[in-house]
Design a protein around this motif. Sequence first.
Motif, mmCIF file in Angstrom:
data_model
loop_
_atom_site.group_PDB
_atom_site.id
_atom_site.type_symbol
_atom_site.label_atom_id
_atom_site.label_comp_id
_atom_site.label_asym_id
_atom_site.label_seq_id
_atom_site.Cartn_x
_atom_site.Cartn_y
_atom_site.Cartn_z
ATOM 1 N N ARG A 81 0.832 -1.209 0.000
ATOM 2 C CA ARG A 81 0.000 0.000 0.000
ATOM 3 C C ARG A 81 0.865 1.257 0.000
ATOM 4 N NH1 ARG A 81 -2.735 -1.366 4.300
ATOM 5 N NH2 ARG A 81 -4.811 -1.772 3.482
ATOM 6 N N GLU A 82 1.849 1.299 0.893
ATOM 7 C CA GLU A 82 2.692 2.484 1.031
ATOM 8 C C GLU A 82 3.635 2.673 -0.161
ATOM 9 O OE1 GLU A 82 0.853 1.768 4.803
ATOM 10 O OE2 GLU A 82 1.908 0.413 3.446
ATOM 11 N N MET A 83 4.052 1.577 -0.762
ATOM 12 C CA MET A 83 4.963 1.691 -1.916
ATOM 13 C C MET A 83 4.239 2.256 -3.133
ATOM 14 S SD MET A 83 8.038 0.781 -0.973
ATOM 15 C CE MET A 83 9.054 0.048 -2.269
ATOM 16 N N VAL A 84 2.998 1.867 -3.323
ATOM 17 C CA VAL A 84 2.199 2.440 -4.419
ATOM 18 C C VAL A 84 1.986 3.931 -4.181
ATOM 19 C CG1 VAL A 84 -0.087 2.463 -5.499
ATOM 20 C CG2 VAL A 84 1.052 0.280 -5.040
ATOM 21 N N ILE A 85 1.644 4.286 -2.953
ATOM 22 C CA ILE A 85 1.420 5.692 -2.615
ATOM 23 C C ILE A 85 2.717 6.491 -2.773
ATOM 24 C CG2 ILE A 85 0.891 7.262 -0.688
ATOM 25 C CD1 ILE A 85 -1.152 5.165 0.264
ATOM 26 N N ALA A 86 3.847 5.900 -2.396
ATOM 27 C CA ALA A 86 5.141 6.574 -2.532
ATOM 28 C C ALA A 86 5.433 6.904 -3.987
ATOM 29 C CB ALA A 86 6.257 5.703 -1.957
ATOM 30 N N PHE A 87 5.166 5.961 -4.888
ATOM 31 C CA PHE A 87 5.440 6.233 -6.301
ATOM 32 C C PHE A 87 4.553 7.359 -6.815
ATOM 33 C CE2 PHE A 87 5.216 5.715 -10.872
ATOM 34 C CZ PHE A 87 6.565 5.605 -11.194
ATOM 35 N N ARG A 88 3.305 7.360 -6.402
ATOM 36 C CA ARG A 88 2.403 8.443 -6.821
ATOM 37 C C ARG A 88 2.905 9.790 -6.297
ATOM 38 N NH1 ARG A 88 -3.102 4.867 -5.921
ATOM 39 N NH2 ARG A 88 -3.169 4.031 -8.044
#
Length: 429
Positions: free
Chosen positions: A275-282
């Motif tokens: 979850r956090e890795m997807v948000i980080a890329f965004r």
Amino acid sequence: MFVSLGNFLYSLIHSTEPFEYISNWSRYDEITKDYRLIASSDKYNKSVVYPPGLVDILNQNNTDFVPYFMSEKIFSIDTDIITSMLSNSGVQILYDHSIMLDTNYTSYIKRFLSGIENSNLLEESTFKTLDILLKSNFNYDITFYLLENYMNIFSSGENTFTVSNAKHLALYENLYYVELFKNINQEQYVDYNKVEFTISKNEAKQNTDEIISLFYNGNLIANEVLSLFTNKHQSITLLLIGIWQIQFGSNSSPKNKMKKLFEYVINRVGIFYEREMVIAFRYFEDRKSVSMLNKINKGGKPITSKELLDKIGNIAWDFMVPRVMEFQINANKDSSHFIPLFLSHDKKLKELIGLFNIKGILMHRKTNEYIPFSDLDTTDFFDKKGLLDELETLKTVEIEAKRKKIREKNIETNFCSVIDEIRKLHEIL
């Protein structure tokens, strides 16, 4: 034929119609016999499981109600349910709609009950939200509030909870007023707008004492839960520090920043938080798209490393919200189909949860294993971003062994690496 849990999860991520979920459930029956599923689909044509009127509230832009699931069209599947459906037997499923409270909302409840004659003590939207709660049949879950405050109230090395400590007393009073709020006579409130309690103030205090004793004063199971979430909070704190180190310490492209974050996960965090890795890329792609992460910026008002860490620790709790919700869904799986809603006045938190929509949660019937899944195929997501190799590297035998050692070291050293990394971030900022 060999079937894997990964293949089954892939099928769930790509299911849209309820019949697809049921078909896949039957197809993977060697796996599904041991699991239970709660999922959501806008194409489910049955009545919603939320109380009457709540869906309209959830669809309002300024609502303080934050649902865990991406759609109000929620259904449950397990082998027993499907067997009953096929035999044309009636299937009755009990849903528990529980409201999780953050620290702010517990304080709003205290102010509401302390100043009943003066509704101006609260913002109009907050007062309306409490009014909705009192007119609806909700259960209340204070787990997140107790977890969120655990590290704060025991920060000075105390071993037990005592109301002689100002921080402890403040938490105690909030819990006491929540107990009273839970026991307001709904009929009297709805019909006459009167606040009357179905328990005495002494009973509310006794209930509060029991909660404190259960959660903070040595209960073995509670200690395990506190340890689990304390470690998870520290781990996410460490990840967030790395995100900001890379964001403000590098002029690289979003893709290359993400490559650095994958390396940071391997060498510092040890855990891949999807979850956090997807948000980080965004966030790397467009800082404005993640308001929560914009709480930390370069070149602002000077603060100490400790102040910076405290601020990031608070942000990490916001990232913990859905994780506490799904933990509770699983913890209650034997007694009910738990459908949590989080209550918060924080617009950035509400936006954050919406950045990674949860489609469903798969729970093992006999163990504590549970697997939430999104409407986003993260393998496909990172593949399209040119980061599939980095994602696959995490799963190699060598790197998995290395990540395991990092995880264990972090816990054994009480996450002392957080101090090292926060100093680096402080220097960058």
